[in-house]
Design a protein around this motif. Structure first.
Motif, PDB file in Angstrom:
ATOM      1  N   UNK A 419      83.144  40.307 -24.134  1.00 50.00           N
ATOM      2  CA  UNK A 419      82.893  40.742 -25.785  1.00 50.00           C
ATOM      3  C   UNK A 419      81.811  42.349 -24.739  1.00 50.00           C
ATOM      4  N   UNK A 420      81.373  42.192 -23.484  1.00 47.76           N
ATOM      5  CA  UNK A 420      80.339  43.246 -23.274  1.00 47.76           C
ATOM      6  C   UNK A 420      80.919  43.892 -22.299  1.00 47.76           C
ATOM      7  N   UNK A 421      82.569  43.607 -21.971  1.00 50.44           N
ATOM      8  CA  UNK A 421      83.722  44.451 -20.963  1.00 50.44           C
ATOM      9  C   UNK A 421      83.657  43.890 -20.268  1.00 50.44           C
ATOM     10  N   UNK A 422      83.363  43.348 -19.665  1.00 52.98           N
ATOM     11  CA  UNK A 422      82.927  42.331 -18.284  1.00 52.98           C
ATOM     12  C   UNK A 422      84.629  41.141 -18.681  1.00 52.98           C
ATOM     13  N   UNK A 423      84.819  40.437 -17.474  1.00 49.45           N
ATOM     14  CA  UNK A 423      85.659  39.158 -17.343  1.00 49.45           C
ATOM     15  C   UNK A 423      85.154  37.946 -16.477  1.00 49.45           C
ATOM     16  N   UNK A 424      85.356  37.234 -16.893  1.00 47.09           N
ATOM     17  CA  UNK A 424      85.262  35.979 -15.691  1.00 47.09           C
ATOM     18  C   UNK A 424      85.775  36.229 -14.072  1.00 47.09           C
ATOM     19  N   UNK A 425      87.002  37.097 -14.309  1.00 46.96           N
ATOM     20  CA  UNK A 425      88.488  36.757 -13.257  1.00 46.96           C
ATOM     21  C   UNK A 425      88.027  35.850 -12.504  1.00 46.96           C
ATOM     22  N   UNK A 426      88.664  35.136 -11.639  1.00 50.65           N
ATOM     23  CA  UNK A 426      88.852  34.518 -10.070  1.00 50.65           C
ATOM     24  C   UNK A 426      87.213  34.135 -10.316  1.00 50.65           C
ATOM     25  N   UNK A 427      86.083  34.746 -10.449  1.00 55.87           N
ATOM     26  CA  UNK A 427      85.025  34.052  -9.889  1.00 55.87           C
ATOM     27  C   UNK A 427      84.118  34.905  -8.459  1.00 55.87           C
ATOM     28  N   UNK A 428      84.679  36.190  -8.156  1.00 58.61           N
ATOM     29  CA  UNK A 428      83.390  37.239  -7.667  1.00 58.61           C
ATOM     30  C   UNK A 428      82.264  37.734  -7.779  1.00 58.61           C
ATOM     31  N   UNK A 429      81.407  37.461  -7.811  1.00 58.30           N
ATOM     32  CA  UNK A 429      80.382  37.903  -8.153  1.00 58.30           C
ATOM     33  C   UNK A 429      78.873  38.772  -7.796  1.00 58.30           C
ATOM     34  N   UNK A 430      79.272  40.053  -7.642  1.00 60.03           N
ATOM     35  CA  UNK A 430      78.715  40.688  -6.158  1.00 60.03           C
ATOM     36  C   UNK A 430      77.544  41.696  -7.299  1.00 60.03           C
ATOM     37  N   UNK A 431      76.223  41.466  -7.123  1.00 60.17           N
ATOM     38  CA  UNK A 431      75.065  42.232  -7.402  1.00 60.17           C
ATOM     39  C   UNK A 431      74.843  43.227  -7.012  1.00 60.17           C
ATOM     40  N   UNK A 432      74.010  44.447  -7.579  1.00 66.21           N
ATOM     41  CA  UNK A 432      73.725  45.390  -7.343  1.00 66.21           C
ATOM     42  C   UNK A 432      71.770  46.073  -7.394  1.00 66.21           C
ATOM     43  N   UNK A 433      72.094  46.392  -6.576  1.00 60.84           N
ATOM     44  CA  UNK A 433      69.724  47.621  -7.373  1.00 60.84           C
ATOM     45  C   UNK A 433      70.103  48.678  -7.559  1.00 60.84           C
ATOM     46  N   UNK A 434      68.788  49.006  -7.375  1.00 59.67           N
ATOM     47  CA  UNK A 434      68.698  50.481  -7.577  1.00 59.67           C
ATOM     48  C   UNK A 434      69.349  51.610  -6.647  1.00 59.67           C
ATOM     49  N   UNK A 435      69.571  50.736  -6.054  1.00 57.42           N
ATOM     50  CA  UNK A 435      70.035  51.690  -4.909  1.00 57.42           C
ATOM     51  C   UNK A 435      71.543  52.012  -4.849  1.00 57.42           C
ATOM     52  N   UNK A 436      72.094  51.462  -5.737  1.00 59.45           N
ATOM     53  CA  UNK A 436      73.779  51.628  -5.947  1.00 59.45           C
ATOM     54  C   UNK A 436      73.937  52.333  -6.811  1.00 59.45           C
TER      55      UNK A 436
END
Length: 596
Positions: A419-436
């Motif tokens: 619903x928000x334009x993302x997807x579960x996929x296989x399950x990788x989750x990469x976190x990004x901070x304010x320097x990205x």
């Protein structure tokens, strides 16, 4: 009878940090102290807390040692295994209470909110010893199925459980099996997709390294359910530890009679073969994977017909990924209602995520569906390091989308992410901070997709390259507002016209970053500025005169002589010479160098 068990992680992460040498030294020291009959050393799969590897746990106390080095082993053996005194300086700090007592892993923030089903045996058993798998109810589900259930009943349980495929869009597993079971053929096939290609994803690899028999048992159950006698596991050759443990597991299963002819005296025959992939991302797509197993170039086929009708060798075929298979036996043993009670109404069970990027606790986590992103990032993952703010999380790899900070409280399940334009996929989750830089992130994933496109269809072969050219133009400071509109139009064209899911989902990182971070694209175009200071063409280094102490350290470390100045006087950077390597900013002790 052993009085102590020492479990040492033998997964890829810890192995790369010398856990094998730690095991060798541990056995050497145990022998030197005459403890061979009292201490049992077990090489396990991944414990999950990869950031703290190599990991060692001593039972029955449950002492959790982290970042263990070879030189620490003599002290651990002498103090803990001989005298019963834990070496506190090496213990994971979250397991040590204020009064000095050891608390269980389940009480620590990393593990407290996890529910391990697919990962239940990882870090618990020796994956190379079938007797240890049998000791934790291994092959009990297969025996139950063959002796007590009809194929239709097995499929009925899968449907009622609500299990959805853990490798992509989340198609209902039981429904997929029922389609293949209904199609008559002289041969049918059961396939496992272990071609885990998303950047930053290592869920399937870890399951195969830590619990290979659970996949073999589940595939055999599926073979019985749909009327198949042959299975294939397609695994990338870059997973040598997983391949080795699968080969051992296959041999042991055949020796025990769990694979082969007349399993459990039921008259049912089933066997499994390995097929090694060369690392092509497109072979993670089901039809391309099957084409590769057949010995042909791994390219997708048009659908329909779907694999349940014409799959491998044009026969009815079911294909699930490793994590999906890892849930099957527990559903059979505990019942469909048990599994459906976990998670959410439309997304039952748990989901494994490979948590990486700008996060304190990099590792492998398994949480019930419906757990919020905030709980995963801030509680389980320990938050963003170095005082930076959470900016976004990328799920689903190159096929997924970015979840912004405004959606930090979203409950993770298939429908909410879509619903928000993302997807579960296989399950990788990469976190990004304010320097990205989010434009740079979209470009990174497009570069990957362009390299991995098989080139069979024009929309993907040409369209992804044109999209990358537009992104590069923007990050180089040469883009226009019209280029942003052109990119969006091209994204939707790719989604509608590409042959397979790789091309159809390739625009997702671009579309999601445009949706939530359009201001960054506009800043790149209209202000010729990268707000995060990442895009080199739009970034310059400056020395703030009021902070510079004239120590000359920056000038001495500049590889191109772009910094000038005298001792104890403010220095200056010649931007025409600067190659923007960042060495000066890294070496400055006074925070005088900034990016603009």
């Amino acid at each position: 009878m052993y009085r102590t068990d020492v479990l040492v992680c033998g997964g890829t992460g810890c192995t790369s940090s010398n856990s094998e040498k730690i095991i060798e030294k541990l056995q050497e020291e145990i022998a030197r102290h005459g403890l061979e009959d009292e201490v049992n050393v077990v090489r396990t799969g991944c414990f999950g807390l990869c950031a703290l590897g190599p990991i060692m746990i001593v039972y029955p106390e449950g002492s959790f040692y982290s970042m263990v080095q070879v030189e620490d082993i003599p002290e651990i053996v002498e103090e803990h295994l001989l005298k019963g005194k834990a070496v506190k300086r090496l213990l994971y700090k979250e397991t040590v209470s204020e009064d000095g007592s050891i608390r269980s892993l389940s009480e620590t923030p990393f593990y407290a909110k996890q529910r391990r089903i697919a990962l239940r045996n990882c870090g618990v058993i020796n994956p190379e010893d079938i007797s240890e798998y049998i000791a934790v109810d291994g092959y009990t589900a297969l025996a139950k199925v063959l002796k007590e259930m009809t194929p239709q009943e097995v499929i009925g349980v899968m449907k009622a459980s609500g299990l959805r495929g853990r490798g992509g869009a989340g198609f209902p597993t039981g429904l997929k099996w029922s389609f293949a079971a209904a199609n008559q053929a002289d041969q049918k096939y059961v396939c496992c997709n272990a071609d885990e290609g998303d950047p930053g994803a290592f869920m399937d690899r870890s399951i195969l390294e830590g619990d290979p028999h659970t996949v073999l048992e589940a595939m055999t159950i599926a073979g019985y359910a749909i009327g198949s006698t042959q299975g294939y596991i397609y695994i990338r050759a870059e997973y040598p530890i997983a391949v080795k443990r699968l080969q051992i597991a296959l041999r042991q299963s055949r020796e025990k009679g769990f694979l082969g002819k007349n399993i459990f005296g039921s008259g049912f025959d089933f066997d499994i073969e390995l097929r090694l992939g060369a690392g092509a991302f497109v072979c993670g797509e089901e039809t391309a994977l099957m084409t590769s197993i057949e010995g042909k170039r791994g390219e997708p086929r048009p659908r329909p017909p779907f694999p349940a009708l014409k799959g491998l060798f044009q026969k009815p075929t079911i294909l699930n990924n490793v994590e999906t298979w890892a849930n099957i036996t527990q559903i059979i043993l505990n019942g469909a209602e048990w599994f459906h009670s976990i998670g959410t109404e439309k997304s039952a069970g748990t989901k494994v995520f490979a948590l990486g990027g700008k996060i304190n606790h990099t590792g492998l986590v398994e949480v019930p569906m419906g757990t919020t992103l905030r709980e995963i990032v801030e509680e389980i993952g320990g938050g963003v390091p170095n005082g930076h703010a959470f900016k976004a999380a990328q799920t689903g790899g190159p096929s997924g989308g970015c979840i912004p900070a405004s959606e930090l409280d979203i409950k993770i399940d298939y429908d909410n992410l879509t619903a928000i334009g993302a997807m579960m996929g296989s399950g990788g989750m990469i976190v990004m901070d304010d320097t990205t830089c989010m434009v740079d992130i979209a470009k990174f994933f497009l570069e990957f997709t362009v390299d991995e496109s098989c080139g069979k269809c024009t929309p993907c072969r040409v369209g992804t390259r044109r999209l990358l050219e537009l992104l590069t133009k923007i990050t180089d400071g040469k883009g226009t507002l019209e280029d942003i509109d052109r990119m969006e139009e091209l994204c939707y064209y790719l989604k509608e016209n590409s042959l397979c899911a790789l091309g159809q989902t390739a625009p997702n990182p671009v579309l999601s970053t445009l949706k939530y971070f359009r201001d960054e694209y506009i800043a790149h175009v209209t202000e010729h500025r990268c707000p995060a200071g990442v895009c080199k063409a739009l970034t310059n280094y400056h020395i703030e005169a009021d902070k510079c102490r004239g120590c000359t350290l920056c000038a001495r470390n500049c590889p191109v002589g772009a910094i000038t100045g005298t001792v104890k006087q403010p220095h200056v950077i010649d931007t025409s010479k600067c190659i923007k390597c960042g060495a000066c900013m890294e070496k400055c002790r006074f925070g005088a160098i900034v990016k603009r």
